[in-house]
Design an enzyme around this catalytic site. Structure first.
Site, PDB file in Angstrom:
ATOM      1  N   SER A 154       0.850  -1.189   0.000  1.00  0.00           N
ATOM      2  CA  SER A 154       0.000   0.000   0.000  1.00  0.00           C
ATOM      3  C   SER A 154       0.887   1.242   0.000  1.00  0.00           C
ATOM      4  CB  SER A 154      -0.882   0.009   1.246  1.00  0.00           C
ATOM      5  OG  SER A 154      -1.399   1.313   1.414  1.00  0.00           O
ATOM      6  N   HIS A 168      -1.377  -1.109  -4.236  1.00  0.00           N
ATOM      7  CA  HIS A 168      -2.641  -0.764  -3.585  1.00  0.00           C
ATOM      8  C   HIS A 168      -2.646   0.732  -3.299  1.00  0.00           C
ATOM      9  CE1 HIS A 168      -6.128  -1.856  -1.042  1.00  0.00           C
ATOM     10  NE2 HIS A 168      -5.697  -0.911  -0.222  1.00  0.00           N
ATOM     11  N   ASP A 203      -4.805   3.859  -1.651  1.00  0.00           N
ATOM     12  CA  ASP A 203      -5.888   4.133  -0.703  1.00  0.00           C
ATOM     13  C   ASP A 203      -6.441   5.535  -0.895  1.00  0.00           C
ATOM     14  OD1 ASP A 203      -6.070   1.742   1.009  1.00  0.00           O
ATOM     15  OD2 ASP A 203      -3.951   2.174   1.349  1.00  0.00           O
ATOM     16  N   MET A 246      -9.017   8.241   0.350  1.00  0.00           N
ATOM     17  CA  MET A 246      -9.817   8.569   1.543  1.00  0.00           C
ATOM     18  C   MET A 246     -10.349   9.994   1.426  1.00  0.00           C
ATOM     19  SD  MET A 246      -7.480   6.975   4.549  1.00  0.00           S
ATOM     20  CE  MET A 246      -6.632   5.406   4.367  1.00  0.00           C
ATOM     21  N   HIS A 286      -8.479   1.401  -3.916  1.00  0.00           N
ATOM     22  CA  HIS A 286      -9.385   1.131  -2.794  1.00  0.00           C
ATOM     23  C   HIS A 286     -10.084   2.434  -2.423  1.00  0.00           C
ATOM     24  CE1 HIS A 286      -9.589  -0.174   1.745  1.00  0.00           C
ATOM     25  NE2 HIS A 286     -10.784  -0.067   1.197  1.00  0.00           N
ATOM     26  N   MET A 313     -12.256   4.587  -0.325  1.00  0.00           N
ATOM     27  CA  MET A 313     -12.901   4.752   0.980  1.00  0.00           C
ATOM     28  C   MET A 313     -13.568   6.120   0.954  1.00  0.00           C
ATOM     29  SD  MET A 313      -9.780   3.144   3.164  1.00  0.00           S
ATOM     30  CE  MET A 313      -8.680   3.338   1.777  1.00  0.00           C
ATOM     31  N   MET A 337     -11.639  -5.941   5.214  1.00  0.00           N
ATOM     32  CA  MET A 337     -10.792  -5.072   6.041  1.00  0.00           C
ATOM     33  C   MET A 337     -10.474  -5.785   7.352  1.00  0.00           C
ATOM     34  SD  MET A 337     -10.189  -2.384   4.274  1.00  0.00           S
ATOM     35  CE  MET A 337      -9.187  -1.638   5.569  1.00  0.00           C
ATOM     36  N   ASP A 384      -6.731  -6.461   4.204  1.00  0.00           N
ATOM     37  CA  ASP A 384      -6.083  -5.149   4.266  1.00  0.00           C
ATOM     38  C   ASP A 384      -6.137  -4.601   5.689  1.00  0.00           C
ATOM     39  OD1 ASP A 384      -5.142  -2.607   3.740  1.00  0.00           O
ATOM     40  OD2 ASP A 384      -6.865  -1.971   2.536  1.00  0.00           O
TER      41      ASP A 384
HETATM   42  C1  DX5 Z   1      -6.308   1.395   5.784  1.00  0.00           C
HETATM   43  C2  DX5 Z   1      -5.903   1.169   4.359  1.00  0.00           C
HETATM   44  C3  DX5 Z   1      -4.769   0.235   4.208  1.00  0.00           C
HETATM   45  C4  DX5 Z   1      -3.494   0.685   4.856  1.00  0.00           C
HETATM   46  C5  DX5 Z   1      -2.858  -0.545   5.425  1.00  0.00           C
HETATM   47  O1  DX5 Z   1      -7.487   2.100   5.840  1.00  0.00           O
HETATM   48  O2  DX5 Z   1      -6.987   0.673   3.598  1.00  0.00           O
HETATM   49  O3  DX5 Z   1      -4.554  -0.135   2.853  1.00  0.00           O
HETATM   50  O4  DX5 Z   1      -2.577   1.289   3.977  1.00  0.00           O
HETATM   51  O5  DX5 Z   1      -1.777  -0.185   6.186  1.00  0.00           O
HETATM   52  P1  DX5 Z   1      -1.044  -1.207   7.165  1.00  0.00           P
HETATM   53  O6  DX5 Z   1      -0.567  -2.362   6.336  1.00  0.00           O
HETATM   54  O7  DX5 Z   1       0.066  -0.386   7.732  1.00  0.00           O
HETATM   55  O8  DX5 Z   1      -2.051  -1.636   8.188  1.00  0.00           O
HETATM   56 ZN    ZN Z   2      -6.524  -0.168   1.574  1.00  0.00          ZN
END
Ligand code: DX5
Ligand code: ZN
Length: 221
Positions: free
Chosen positions: A7, A32, A34, A36, A65, A67, A136, A174
């Site tokens: 990620s 990956h 993220d 947000m 991903h 969110m 998750m 994840d």
């Molecule tokens: C969290 C994200 C993850 C995050 C994981 O909301 O969706 O993809 O980057 O990070 P680690 O592996 O550090 O838990």
């Molecule tokens: Zn993620």
């Protein structure tokens, strides 16, 4: 084959091009990303422009991903930016079937994500539409959180349903994934391991990815 998806959330954004090259040569299977929005999750990251910037520097599949609330408004932008997999949260979609179909129409692989407290039944009616289910293993929003072991039985339930219906759907996990947690999720049925801090938190990214892969491969059925 078990896949490891670093990620980029845990990468150094000020030298992102170099970080992408580093993780690619370290053996990442996919990247990956993220997204947000500060509404669905209490943090803000980046949008389609960043996905497009990463796209210019790698041929690895981009696993995006989302969110974000109202993901439908942004599907086309992320598709144009070069996402390969577009993953929406079941908690954000009033018309999940329509949203996933739209992702497929855009020529991308649809995926659906579930928060730790969301029941697996919520995706059973769309399993034939997706290429991947993301479970998750932390509450989304931040990297570096602690793995929630209560999700492991849910991985088993989704894996059993996929097997029962003989579907070709991967299970991705994840959050809090590293060499210590990889075995439990893989033995429950995970195929794709997202790891942020467990990869970028190490000097040697190749070693970090290999350790996660080996911990998972060791118990793969
Ligand atoms: C969290 C994200 C993850 C995050 C994981 O909301 O969706 O993809 O980057 O990070 P680690 O592996 O550090 O838990
Ligand atoms: Zn993620």
């Amino acid at each position: 084959m078990l896949k490891v998806a670093p990620s980029l959330l845990a990468a150094d954004f000020s030298v992102l091009k170099a970080e992408v090259a580093r993780v690619e040569s370290a053996g990442a299977d996919l990247l990956h990303l993220d997204i947000m929005d500060g509404h669905f999750v209490p943090n803000i990251t980046f949008g389609p422009q960043m996905v497009a910037a990463v796209r210019k520097h790698t041929d690895l599949p981009l696993d995006v991903h989302l969110m974000i609330t109202e993901p439908d408004r942004y599907l086309e932008s992320f598709a144009k930016a070069g996402a390969d997999i577009i993953c929406v949260h079941v908690e954000t979609c009033s018309h999940l079937h329509r949203t996933l179909s739209r992702i497929r129409e855009l020529g991308k692989t649809p995926a659906v994500a579930l928060n730790p407290a969301t029941h697996p039944d919520t995706v059973f009616y769309v399993l034939d539409l997706v290429g991947m289910v993301l479970l998750m293993t932390v509450n989304p929003g931040f990297g570096g959180q602690e793995f929630i072991p209560a999700v492991v039985p849910k991985i088993r339930q989704v894996a059993a349903e996929i097997r029962r219906r003989r579907l070709d759907v991967a299970i991705e996990v994840d959050g809090g994934i590293g060499p210590e947690t990889a075995a439990s999720v893989v033995s429950a049925g995970a195929d794709v391991l997202v790891a942020g801090s467990a990869v970028f938190g190490h000097e040697d990214l190749k070693m970090a990815i290999n350790q996660i892969r080996q911990a998972g491969e060791g118990v793969r059925r």
